[in-house]
Write a protein that holds these residues in place. Structure first.
Motif, PDB file in Angstrom:
ATOM      1  N   ALA A   1      46.276  33.810  32.037  1.00 12.91           N
ATOM      2  CA  ALA A   1      45.110  32.957  32.258  1.00 12.91           C
ATOM      3  C   ALA A   1      45.343  31.602  31.599  1.00 12.91           C
ATOM      4  CB  ALA A   1      43.870  33.618  31.670  1.00 12.91           C
ATOM      5  N   ALA A   2      44.713  30.592  32.147  1.00  9.41           N
ATOM      6  CA  ALA A   2      44.812  29.258  31.563  1.00  9.41           C
ATOM      7  C   ALA A   2      44.228  29.289  30.155  1.00  9.41           C
ATOM      8  CB  ALA A   2      44.046  28.263  32.430  1.00  9.41           C
ATOM      9  N   THR A   3      44.796  28.491  29.259  1.00  7.58           N
ATOM     10  CA  THR A   3      44.284  28.468  27.890  1.00  7.58           C
ATOM     11  C   THR A   3      42.919  27.802  27.868  1.00  7.58           C
ATOM     12  OG1 THR A   3      45.425  26.406  27.428  1.00  7.58           O
ATOM     13  CG2 THR A   3      46.585  28.443  26.865  1.00  7.58           C
ATOM     14  N   LEU A   4      42.104  28.242  26.959  1.00  8.47           N
ATOM     15  CA  LEU A   4      40.740  27.738  26.854  1.00  8.47           C
ATOM     16  C   LEU A   4      40.716  26.332  26.259  1.00  8.47           C
ATOM     17  CD1 LEU A   4      37.910  28.856  27.427  1.00  8.47           C
ATOM     18  CD2 LEU A   4      37.800  29.577  25.062  1.00  8.47           C
TER      19      LEU A   4
ATOM     20  N   GLY B   1      32.949  22.897  22.802  1.00  7.57           N
ATOM     21  CA  GLY B   1      32.046  23.193  23.909  1.00  7.57           C
ATOM     22  C   GLY B   1      32.483  24.341  24.799  1.00  7.57           C
ATOM     23  N   VAL B   2      33.395  25.163  24.323  1.00  8.69           N
ATOM     24  CA  VAL B   2      33.841  26.341  25.063  1.00  8.69           C
ATOM     25  C   VAL B   2      33.856  27.520  24.100  1.00  8.69           C
ATOM     26  CG1 VAL B   2      35.259  25.062  26.729  1.00  8.69           C
ATOM     27  CG2 VAL B   2      36.275  25.855  24.597  1.00  8.69           C
ATOM     28  N   GLY B   3      33.921  28.715  24.632  1.00 12.06           N
ATOM     29  CA  GLY B   3      33.981  29.883  23.762  1.00 12.06           C
ATOM     30  C   GLY B   3      34.531  31.083  24.494  1.00 12.06           C
ATOM     31  N   PHE B   4      34.971  32.050  23.728  1.00 16.31           N
ATOM     32  CA  PHE B   4      35.509  33.283  24.287  1.00 16.31           C
ATOM     33  C   PHE B   4      34.376  34.287  24.467  1.00 16.31           C
ATOM     34  CE2 PHE B   4      39.094  31.296  22.234  1.00 16.31           C
ATOM     35  CZ  PHE B   4      40.143  31.553  23.101  1.00 16.31           C
TER      36      PHE B   4
ATOM     37  N   TRP C   1      41.370  36.373  18.796  1.00 14.49           N
ATOM     38  CA  TRP C   1      42.504  36.955  18.066  1.00 14.49           C
ATOM     39  C   TRP C   1      43.822  36.628  18.765  1.00 14.49           C
ATOM     40  CZ3 TRP C   1      46.128  40.611  19.462  1.00 14.49           C
ATOM     41  CH2 TRP C   1      46.947  41.051  18.421  1.00 14.49           C
ATOM     42  N   ARG C   2      43.857  36.781  20.081  1.00 14.16           N
ATOM     43  CA  ARG C   2      45.091  36.504  20.822  1.00 14.16           C
ATOM     44  C   ARG C   2      45.482  35.030  20.732  1.00 14.16           C
ATOM     45  NH1 ARG C   2      42.812  40.274  24.329  1.00 14.16           N
ATOM     46  NH2 ARG C   2      42.041  38.649  25.713  1.00 14.16           N
ATOM     47  N   MET C   3      44.493  34.141  20.796  1.00 12.24           N
ATOM     48  CA  MET C   3      44.785  32.720  20.691  1.00 12.24           C
ATOM     49  C   MET C   3      45.313  32.391  19.290  1.00 12.24           C
ATOM     50  SD  MET C   3      42.380  29.352  20.715  1.00 12.24           S
ATOM     51  CE  MET C   3      41.695  29.945  19.200  1.00 12.24           C
TER      52      MET C   3
END
Length: 112
Positions: free
Chosen positions: A8-11, A52-55, A62-64
């Protein structure tokens, strides 16, 4: 040859990912928390407030962090509140008395 499967694209953007470790190094206190303990939820909240973004799932945080080379383990850096002089004084003045008192109260033989 076709490239392998892509994740997936990084956040966060690469610039944001470079900035994040510095924000975390400032400690939770610099971002409004009373203690010095980072949790995945707190890191996610910091990301949300800052970028302005979140998991949706803490495992994404954790993975990031793992991908960025950051660890969930206790840091090697000592707490800012740590007073080496007080610790040294306690070790030399208080601990020997406590240790002796514990042995005599429990009836254990004194070590020579």
């Amino acid at each position: 040859m076709a490239p392998g499967p892509q994740g997936a694209a990084t956040l966060l953007s690469p610039e944001q990912e470079r900035e994040l470790p510095g924000l975390l190094d400032q400690g939770p206190g610099a971002h409004g928390w009373d203690d010095q303990c980072w949790t995945l939820a707190r890191v996610n909240r910091l990301i949300g407030e800052r970028y302005g973004v979140g998991f949706a799932d803490p495992s994404g945080v954790w993975r990031m962090l793992d991908r960025l080379g950051l660890s969930w383990q206790v840091p090697a850096v000592r707490a800012a509140e740590r007073d080496e002089e007080d610790i040294a004084a306690w070790r030399t003045q208080v601990w020997p008395r406590v240790k002796r008192a514990g042995r005599t109260r429990r009836g254990l033989p004194r070590l020579r």
